[in-house]
Each structure stands twice: as structure tokens, then as C-alpha cells.
Design a protein around this motif. Structure first.
Motif, PDB file in Angstrom:
ATOM      1  N   THR A  92       0.860  -1.199   0.000  1.00 50.57           N
ATOM      2  CA  THR A  92       0.000   0.000   0.000  1.00 50.57           C
ATOM      3  C   THR A  92       0.888   1.237   0.000  1.00 50.57           C
ATOM      4  N   GLY A  93       0.333   2.380   0.358  1.00 47.05           N
ATOM      5  CA  GLY A  93       1.089   3.632   0.307  1.00 47.05           C
ATOM      6  C   GLY A  93       0.717   4.399  -0.950  1.00 47.05           C
ATOM      7  N   SER A  94       1.224   5.618  -1.072  1.00 49.33           N
ATOM      8  CA  SER A  94       0.880   6.444  -2.240  1.00 49.33           C
ATOM      9  C   SER A  94       1.576   5.942  -3.491  1.00 49.33           C
ATOM     10  N   THR A  95       2.785   5.432  -3.335  1.00 50.78           N
ATOM     11  CA  THR A  95       3.596   5.097  -4.513  1.00 50.78           C
ATOM     12  C   THR A  95       2.922   4.103  -5.455  1.00 50.78           C
ATOM     13  N   TYR A 132      -5.610  -0.955   5.303  1.00 45.49           N
ATOM     14  CA  TYR A 132      -4.968  -1.357   4.050  1.00 45.49           C
ATOM     15  C   TYR A 132      -5.881  -2.283   3.241  1.00 45.49           C
ATOM     16  N   GLY A 159       6.958  -0.830  -1.463  1.00 44.97           N
ATOM     17  CA  GLY A 159       7.284   0.592  -1.443  1.00 44.97           C
ATOM     18  C   GLY A 159       8.423   0.762  -0.457  1.00 44.97           C
ATOM     19  N   LEU A 160       8.837   1.992  -0.284  1.00 51.53           N
ATOM     20  CA  LEU A 160       9.994   2.259   0.571  1.00 51.53           C
ATOM     21  C   LEU A 160       9.641   3.393   1.542  1.00 51.53           C
ATOM     22  N   GLY A 161       9.726   3.119   2.855  1.00 57.68           N
ATOM     23  CA  GLY A 161       9.505   4.201   3.817  1.00 57.68           C
ATOM     24  C   GLY A 161      10.707   5.145   3.824  1.00 57.68           C
ATOM     25  N   HIS A 209      12.033   1.606   5.799  1.00 57.94           N
ATOM     26  CA  HIS A 209      11.188   0.469   6.186  1.00 57.94           C
ATOM     27  C   HIS A 209      10.544  -0.159   4.954  1.00 57.94           C
ATOM     28  N   PHE A 228       6.028  -2.887   7.331  1.00 59.77           N
ATOM     29  CA  PHE A 228       6.200  -2.016   8.497  1.00 59.77           C
ATOM     30  C   PHE A 228       7.417  -2.467   9.294  1.00 59.77           C
ATOM     31  N   ASN A 239       2.419   9.001   7.875  1.00 60.44           N
ATOM     32  CA  ASN A 239       1.113   8.438   7.523  1.00 60.44           C
ATOM     33  C   ASN A 239      -0.050   9.261   8.057  1.00 60.44           C
ATOM     34  N   LYS A 273      12.481  10.652  -1.538  1.00 61.59           N
ATOM     35  CA  LYS A 273      12.941   9.265  -1.415  1.00 61.59           C
ATOM     36  C   LYS A 273      14.365   9.082  -1.966  1.00 61.59           C
TER      37      LYS A 273
HETATM   38  C1  GLP Z   1       3.673   2.740   4.714  1.00 63.18           C
HETATM   39  C2  GLP Z   1       3.530   1.259   4.341  1.00 63.18           C
HETATM   40  C3  GLP Z   1       4.697   0.799   3.496  1.00 63.18           C
HETATM   41  C4  GLP Z   1       4.939   1.799   2.389  1.00 63.18           C
HETATM   42  C5  GLP Z   1       5.393   3.098   2.982  1.00 63.18           C
HETATM   43  C6  GLP Z   1       5.738   4.159   1.955  1.00 63.18           C
HETATM   44  O1  GLP Z   1       4.271   2.930   5.954  1.00 63.18           O
HETATM   45  N1  GLP Z   1       3.398   0.389   5.443  1.00 63.18           N
HETATM   46  O2  GLP Z   1       4.415  -0.495   2.999  1.00 63.18           O
HETATM   47  O3  GLP Z   1       5.904   1.318   1.511  1.00 63.18           O
HETATM   48  O4  GLP Z   1       4.356   3.579   3.811  1.00 63.18           O
HETATM   49  O5  GLP Z   1       4.581   4.790   1.533  1.00 63.18           O
HETATM   50  P1  GLP Z   1       4.480   5.822   0.368  1.00 63.18           P
HETATM   51  O6  GLP Z   1       4.473   5.024  -0.889  1.00 63.18           O
HETATM   52  O7  GLP Z   1       3.168   6.504   0.606  1.00 63.18           O
HETATM   53  O8  GLP Z   1       5.644   6.736   0.477  1.00 63.18           O
END
Ligand code: GLP
Length: 241
Positions: A36-39, A80, A132-134, A138, A141, A165, A202
């Protein structure tokens, strides 16, 4: 590691969607690990388009999502599960029974995590895991820590993740403090891994994760040790490479 640096977010999304579509064309009964996440929003929209154009089908696909907030029901609009329904599952021909997200509504962390890990094994493992990448590196999670967590487990979210978030919640107080997440071992067992990252914010973590030392303080850095990783970034996220 295979690295694609695409010009825009749209190009990054299309490239990643093409790689997932290719997986489904080669093996229509694939098991996908989803994020999940915006990416990934753009790439899910592209996959829906591919489905509508009859290029791919999800009829035989099984999915396992990386993580879920502990304490949110599937109907909560920040869960999610809700995200996946809205961005992908409701628009394609996937069997609802074949989609899994950790059960955030189950307060028994051990039961929720153990049964999830077992369901992944019983499905034969994950063919392609999307990540995705925190900002702190991360994945799922799995937050920075002293050793890589192996299996699906409960985590306390870091302040940085809660802050990042909170943009999606009405107020920061509403962001859950805990989550269930696949472990690093669960992720590393996937046969192939696809990482997406976009935006200038990022850029530093993309560099640290894929070109810095492998350390549990940057959880995504472990992916350098996986034999089949593809990283797709847009020009901004790739600007320090
Ligand atoms: C959240 C999710 C991750 C996701 C990260 C990045 O914390 N648990 O799985 O990769 O956010 O989100 P975004 O793509 O919004 O930057």
C-alpha cells in the motif's frame, strides 16, 4: 539487482505495472505480494486498465498484502484492506477469497501473525512481491532495528512513520500505533521482488538502501542480498544515483 530510472511518476508506474503484467501472463495463477502507500496507486490504476483492455486477468491470482494497522477493521477507510479494495480488487476479476491482508481487527497478535505466515506457506510462497519504501528504509512495516525480524509480527510504529502516515488521517491521534507486518524473512522468501519509489524525498533512502551497507537500521538494504530484485524509481527518487 536490476534498476530502472524512469522520467516521471507515470513512467515509473507503467514500468512496474508492465513487470507485474508480465508475471501474470507467464503464470496466470501467480501469487502476488502487494503493498500500500501512495507510490503504488498509479501502478494499480495501470493494472486495472490492463485488465479492462483484456491484457491480463486476476481470475487465478492469489494475493497477500504486506501489512495492516492493528486495531483497524477492514471497513475503516484508512485500513490497508480498504485501500486494496478501492485501488485494485474492486475493479478486477480476482476471487475475493484469494486476497489476504493481515487481520488488523484480531487483537490476538500471535494468532493473527502465525496464521498469516502459515497461509503464505500453504499457498506455496510468493512469486512476486511488490514493495514501497519508507523514508527511513522500512519495508512493509519493518522499521529500523537491531536485527532483521524474520516472520510476520506485530510492530510499534516509529514517530517518523506515524508522522508520514498522519497525512491520510483526520488527525495524528487517529494513526494507529501498531501494525502487523510480514517479516524480512517472509519478504526475502519471495521468488522475485519489485521495489517502487518516487519523489525527491525518497532520493536519499533509495541511495542508502541499494548502495549503502546492508544493515537492519535500513531494513530495505537487505534486498541487496536477494537474487531477483528489480527497483523502479522516477527521476527524482533516482536523483542521487
Ligand atoms: C507505509 C507502508 C509501506 C509503504 C510506505 C511508503 O508505511 N506500510 O508499505 O511502503 O508507507 O509509503 P508511500 O508510498 O506513501 O511513500
Amino acid at each position: 539487482m536490476q534498476l530502472f530510472i524512469e522520467e516521471t511518476y507515470e513512467d515509473m508506474s507503467r514500468r512496474a505495472a508492465d513487470l507485474i503484467a508480465a508475471q501474470l501472463i507467464v503464470d496466470p495463477a501467480s501469487t502476488l505480494g502487494l503493498a500500500t502507500g501512495s507510490t503504488p496507486i498509479g501502478l494499480y490504476a495501470d493494472l486495472v486498465e490492463d485488465f479492462q483492455a483484456d491484457r491480463i486477468s486476476f481470475e487465478q491470482v492469489t494475493t497477500f498484502n504486506l501489512d495492516e494497522y492493528r486495531g483497524l477493521s477492514p471497513e475503516h477507510d484508512q485500513s490497508y484492506r480498504y485501500f486494496m479494495q478501492k485501488n485494485l480488487f474492486d475493479h478486477v476479476d480476482i476471487d475475493p477469497e484469494a486476497t489476504s491482508v493481515p487481520d488488523g481487527a484480531n487483537p490476538d497478535a500471535q494468532a493473527a501473525c502465525e496464521s498469516y505466515e502459515q497461509a503464505i506457506s500453504e499457498a506455496g510462497g510468493i512469486d512476486l512481491q511488490l514493495l514501497g519504501l519508507g523514508h527511513n528504509g522500512h519495508i512493509g512495516f519493518n522499521e529500523p532495528c537491531d536485527e532483521f525480524p524474520v516472520r510476520t509480527h506485530v510492530v510499534e510504529l516509529t514517530e517518523s512513520t506515524i508522522n508520514a502516515n498522519s497525512r491520510l488521517f483526520e488527525s495524528i491521534d487517529q494513526v494507529p500505533r501498531e501494525a502487523y507486518t510480514m517479516g524480512i524473512g517472509t519478504i526475502m522468501k519471495a521468488r522475485a521482488i519489485l521495489v517502487v519509489a518516487s519523489g525527491v524525498d525518497k532520493a536519499q533512502i533509495v541511495r542508502d538502501a541499494f548502495f549503502g551497507p546492508v544493515t537492519p537500521q535500513v531494513p530495505a538494504s537487505v534486498l541487496q542480498l536477494h537474487p531477483n530484485v528489480t527497483v523502479v524509481v522516477d527521476a527524482e527518487a533516482g536523483s542521487l544515483l
